[in-house]
Design an enzyme around this catalytic site. Sequence first.
Site, PDB file in Angstrom:
ATOM      1  N   PHE A 254       0.808  -1.224   0.000  1.00  0.00           N
ATOM      2  CA  PHE A 254       0.000   0.000   0.000  1.00  0.00           C
ATOM      3  C   PHE A 254       0.835   1.265   0.000  1.00  0.00           C
ATOM      4  O   PHE A 254       0.548   2.222   0.705  1.00  0.00           O
ATOM      5  CB  PHE A 254      -0.996  -0.005   1.155  1.00  0.00           C
ATOM      6  CG  PHE A 254      -2.195  -0.871   0.889  1.00  0.00           C
ATOM      7  CD1 PHE A 254      -3.165  -0.462   0.006  1.00  0.00           C
ATOM      8  CD2 PHE A 254      -2.313  -2.119   1.472  1.00  0.00           C
ATOM      9  CE1 PHE A 254      -4.256  -1.264  -0.276  1.00  0.00           C
ATOM     10  CE2 PHE A 254      -3.394  -2.932   1.195  1.00  0.00           C
ATOM     11  CZ  PHE A 254      -4.370  -2.502   0.320  1.00  0.00           C
ATOM     12  N   ILE A 479      -0.335  -6.893  -4.368  1.00  0.00           N
ATOM     13  CA  ILE A 479       0.122  -6.566  -3.012  1.00  0.00           C
ATOM     14  C   ILE A 479      -0.899  -7.003  -1.962  1.00  0.00           C
ATOM     15  O   ILE A 479      -0.880  -6.531  -0.822  1.00  0.00           O
ATOM     16  CB  ILE A 479       0.434  -5.067  -2.887  1.00  0.00           C
ATOM     17  CG1 ILE A 479      -0.806  -4.210  -3.155  1.00  0.00           C
ATOM     18  CG2 ILE A 479       1.562  -4.681  -3.818  1.00  0.00           C
ATOM     19  CD1 ILE A 479      -0.606  -2.720  -2.892  1.00  0.00           C
ATOM     20  N   ILE A 641     -17.503  -2.400 -11.223  1.00  0.00           N
ATOM     21  CA  ILE A 641     -16.838  -3.289 -10.275  1.00  0.00           C
ATOM     22  C   ILE A 641     -16.654  -4.652 -10.938  1.00  0.00           C
ATOM     23  O   ILE A 641     -17.615  -5.295 -11.342  1.00  0.00           O
ATOM     24  CB  ILE A 641     -17.648  -3.421  -8.975  1.00  0.00           C
ATOM     25  CG1 ILE A 641     -17.854  -2.038  -8.341  1.00  0.00           C
ATOM     26  CG2 ILE A 641     -16.958  -4.372  -8.016  1.00  0.00           C
ATOM     27  CD1 ILE A 641     -16.586  -1.311  -7.983  1.00  0.00           C
ATOM     28  N   LYS A 645     -16.444  -9.289  -4.540  1.00  0.00           N
ATOM     29  CA  LYS A 645     -15.937  -9.789  -3.259  1.00  0.00           C
ATOM     30  C   LYS A 645     -14.622  -9.128  -2.882  1.00  0.00           C
ATOM     31  O   LYS A 645     -14.455  -8.631  -1.764  1.00  0.00           O
ATOM     32  CB  LYS A 645     -15.767 -11.305  -3.334  1.00  0.00           C
ATOM     33  CG  LYS A 645     -15.472 -11.969  -1.999  1.00  0.00           C
ATOM     34  CD  LYS A 645     -15.527 -13.490  -2.142  1.00  0.00           C
ATOM     35  CE  LYS A 645     -15.363 -14.166  -0.788  1.00  0.00           C
ATOM     36  NZ  LYS A 645     -15.465 -15.644  -0.916  1.00  0.00           N
ATOM     37  N   GLN A 650     -11.492  -4.753  -0.209  1.00  0.00           N
ATOM     38  CA  GLN A 650     -10.592  -3.611  -0.265  1.00  0.00           C
ATOM     39  C   GLN A 650     -11.171  -2.416   0.478  1.00  0.00           C
ATOM     40  O   GLN A 650     -10.478  -1.741   1.244  1.00  0.00           O
ATOM     41  CB  GLN A 650     -10.311  -3.233  -1.718  1.00  0.00           C
ATOM     42  CG  GLN A 650      -9.285  -4.105  -2.400  1.00  0.00           C
ATOM     43  CD  GLN A 650      -7.954  -4.024  -1.699  1.00  0.00           C
ATOM     44  OE1 GLN A 650      -7.294  -2.999  -1.701  1.00  0.00           O
ATOM     45  NE2 GLN A 650      -7.559  -5.103  -1.060  1.00  0.00           N
ATOM     46  N   LYS A 714     -12.775   2.351 -12.434  1.00  0.00           N
ATOM     47  CA  LYS A 714     -12.074   3.510 -11.870  1.00  0.00           C
ATOM     48  C   LYS A 714     -11.020   3.124 -10.831  1.00  0.00           C
ATOM     49  O   LYS A 714      -9.990   3.766 -10.731  1.00  0.00           O
ATOM     50  CB  LYS A 714     -13.078   4.463 -11.200  1.00  0.00           C
ATOM     51  CG  LYS A 714     -13.863   5.351 -12.146  1.00  0.00           C
ATOM     52  CD  LYS A 714     -14.690   6.326 -11.322  1.00  0.00           C
ATOM     53  CE  LYS A 714     -15.383   7.366 -12.178  1.00  0.00           C
ATOM     54  NZ  LYS A 714     -16.187   8.303 -11.350  1.00  0.00           N
ATOM     55  N   GLY A 717      -8.848   0.769  -4.501  1.00  0.00           N
ATOM     56  CA  GLY A 717      -7.865   0.552  -3.444  1.00  0.00           C
ATOM     57  C   GLY A 717      -7.793   1.668  -2.424  1.00  0.00           C
ATOM     58  O   GLY A 717      -7.716   1.433  -1.216  1.00  0.00           O
ATOM     59  N   GLU A 718      -7.800   2.927  -2.881  1.00  0.00           N
ATOM     60  CA  GLU A 718      -7.603   4.067  -1.987  1.00  0.00           C
ATOM     61  C   GLU A 718      -8.892   4.571  -1.351  1.00  0.00           C
ATOM     62  O   GLU A 718      -8.893   5.036  -0.209  1.00  0.00           O
ATOM     63  CB  GLU A 718      -6.958   5.224  -2.768  1.00  0.00           C
ATOM     64  CG  GLU A 718      -5.490   5.407  -2.514  1.00  0.00           C
ATOM     65  CD  GLU A 718      -4.644   4.384  -3.268  1.00  0.00           C
ATOM     66  OE1 GLU A 718      -3.474   4.207  -2.911  1.00  0.00           O
ATOM     67  OE2 GLU A 718      -5.151   3.766  -4.209  1.00  0.00           O
TER      68      GLU A 718
END
Length: 766
Positions: A254, A479, A641, A645, A650, A714, A717-718
Site C-alpha cells: 500500500f 500486493i 466493479i 468480493k 478492499q 475507476k 484501493g484508496e
Amino acid sequence: MDDLIPALQTPTAPAGTGRVRSGMPVSRVDGRAKVTGSARYAAEIHAPGLCHGVVVSGMIAKGRITHIDPSDALAVPGVIDVLTHRHRPPLAGDDEEYKDSTAPDGAPFRPLYNDRILYSGQPVALVLAETFEAARYAASLVTVDYEAEAHATDLLAGLNDAHDASETTNESKGDADAVFARAPVKVDAQYYNEVEHHNPMELFASTVVYGDDGHLTIYDKTQGSQNCHEYICGALQLPPERVTVRNPYVGGAFGSGLRPQYQLPLATMAALHLKRSVRVVLTRQQMFFFGHRPEVWQRVKLAANPDGQLQAIVHEARQETSSFEDYTEEVVNWSGQLYACENIRLGHKLVARDRPTPVDMRAPGATHGVHALEVAMDELSYALGMDPLALRLKNYAERNPLDGKPYSSKELRACYERGAERFGWSRRPPQPRSMQEGAELVGYGMASAIWEAFVKEAEARAVLHADGRLVVSSAASDIGTGTYTVMTMIAAEAMGLPMEQVTFQLGDSNLPKAPTEGGSSHVNSVGSAIFGACDHLKRELWEYAREQEKSAFAQASFEDVEFGDGQLRLRGGATVAIADLLRAKGKDHIEATYQLSPPKDKQEQYARLVHAAVFCEVRVNEALGIARVTRVVDAVAAGRIISAKTAASQVSGGVIWGISQALHEATYTDHDLGRFMNHNYAEYHVPVCADIHDIEVIFVDEEDRIVSAQLGTKGVGEIGILGVAAAVSNAIYHATGKRIRSTPITPDKLLLGDRDLPVPNAPGGA
C-alpha cells in the site's frame, strides 16, 4: 542451479468457477496458495550456499561517521564480511542513476555511499554470515563512532521555515481571502496529523540468487518488479540482461513498496561482492526508519451565506519532507474539486526535517487533506445550524470547481442517498450530546470522500492454446489487493472461458511492461491491456472462422459474433469450436500482445475522480476517554466493479485503516534524539478485532468509459480509507460536543481537550 530456483508462480482458479461476469463475488485464485503456505515470499526463496545479511542501523539524526570497527563482528564464527561505506562494491555517482519511477525531486538516498548521516536509523553497515543467527549477533558487535551535528525533526517548530512544494500547484480562483473576510458565516481552524508508519505483515526483504553464469535473480518485496530492475541496474551499473526481479507474492504494501527500499541494493551489493546468493531481511524496528506517512499541519477557512452556499474555501498545508528530497503529497487540491465554490485558494509548502523521506501510504495526501476539509465542513454545518448532509448537497458540484471541467462520471449524490438511507441518518438528532446508552454517549457523523482515477501505460500478452487454456501475462504486482483474481476474471470474461482455464502470470521483470502498482490504477491500466490482448485473439479467431470453406461466418461482422464455452458463435446461430479453428490452421496456439496508451488529450478534458460517502456511529465513555466505532456504512462510486468480493474487501479494509488513523495510529519522535520511539507492534497502536464492529460497503452503479474505455472501471484501493477519520471525528463531536482537530483522537484528548497548534507567519495567515 535453475532447477533449485522456484519457477514463476501462477495460481489458477479452482475448478467449478463457471462462466464469469463482472461483479461476481469470486474467491481469490491465490487464496489456497496463501492459506496453505505454498505461496513463497521474498524471504522464503532458497538457494544453495545462501548467505545472510543483517543491517547495522545508525544512532544519530545528523552528522557523519568518524570510524567503524568491525573486528569483533568478524571474529564471530560463520561471519564472512562486513560491508561499510569504505568497503563495498562500486556505486554510481550520479543521483539520476538512483531515481526510480516514483522518486521525488532531490538526491535519492544511497545506502553505504559515504560517511554522511542524514537521519536516525540510516543503515551504516551490513554484516554477512553463513547463518542468520551469526549475522544478527555479529551486527550487535560492530562499533560505530559519530560526529553529531544539530538536527531538526519537529514539524510544528519549523512551520516558518517552509519552502514551496515543487510537485504541487498552489491554485486559486476568485478572491477567497477578501470574500472570507466579509462573509456572514465562517469557520477558521487548524488541523494536525501525526506521522503514521507502514506496518505490512511481510517484512521488507530481498533474496538475490547468484547464478552460475553471474545472472542475478532477485526476489524482492516490491510493488513494481520493473521499477526495481531499473533502479538496481542504474545504482550498481549492471547491464539489464544480467538482472531479473521477481515479486510473485507481496505480503502487504500500500505504498511502502513503490520505491525500492535499501535492503535491495544492500543485498545485491553483497551478492556481487561474494559472488554467491544473499538474503537481507529488515527487522520490524528497521522498517520504522523508512515508509512513513508525513506529518502535516493544515489550516482550512470556509465562508458561507446563511443558507449554506459556500462563498470561499482556503486550504493550506505544511508537510514534512526529508533534508535531501522534496517529497510532496497532494494534500490541499481535493478542496478545489469537491464542492461548488467561486472563490478558492490552495497553498502547500514543505518543511525539511532530518528524517527519512516519507513515502506514499494508502491514499497519500488525500487521507490528511480530506480529513481537514470534511471536519471543517462539519464545523460549518453547526455554525449554520444546518444538517451536515444537507450542507454537502447544497454545495454539490456538477462540474469540477477549479477548472470547470465536466466529470467523466460522478454518482456521489447517489452515494449520499443510499448511504444515508442504509445508515438511518434521518434519525440523527441535530444537537450534540443528545443520545446516550448506559455509560456511553452516542454520536453520528458523516463525510465525503474523493480520489483521482488513474490509468497508465501498460502491456499484456495473451496466449490461447488449442486445448482451451488461456495464459495471460504482464509484469503487474499483487500486493494483497486481488490482482491475480481480477485479471483472471477480465481475461475469462473477455474470451468467454471459465476461470479455471485461465492463468494470469505477474511478478517478473521479464514479462510485458506494467506500471508499479499504486494509486488504484492497476485494473484500469493492466486490466485494459489484458482486455485489448484478448480482443486481438478474438478478432484473429473470427478471421479464421470467416476463412473456412462454406463458413456460416463468411459474411459476419465482428459485432455479430460472441465467445463462450470454448466456442465462437453467431448471435442466435451457428457455432464453431475454437479448438477446431486452430486445428484447421495447423496451430497449437495463437498469441497477441497489446500496448495500452491512454488517450491523454481526451482524458484531460475531464475531471476523473472516485467518490464515496461515509456514515459512522461512535460510542464514547467520557469518564475513561474511550471512543468506539460501532457502525460504518461506506457508499462508493468507483466505476464498474469487476470482482464484488475482493472490491468490498478492499473498501472494508480501508475503513478499518481509517478507523485506525482516527483513533490509534501515530509514531512519536523524541526530538532531542531525532528518533522515532514507538518502533514496534507493542507501542505502535493499530486496531485489533475488538476495535472493529459492523462495516457495510455499498457500491453505487457507475460506469466510466473516459477513464477506462475498455472496462468502465475507476479503482477501489484508496477510496476505502478516505473520509473515515473525518466521519469518526464528526461523530465524536456529535456525541460529546468536543471538537478534536488532530489525529489520532486518543483518550488524553477526549479527557483533556485537543492540543494547541501554532500558526506560521506568512501572507494570508498561513
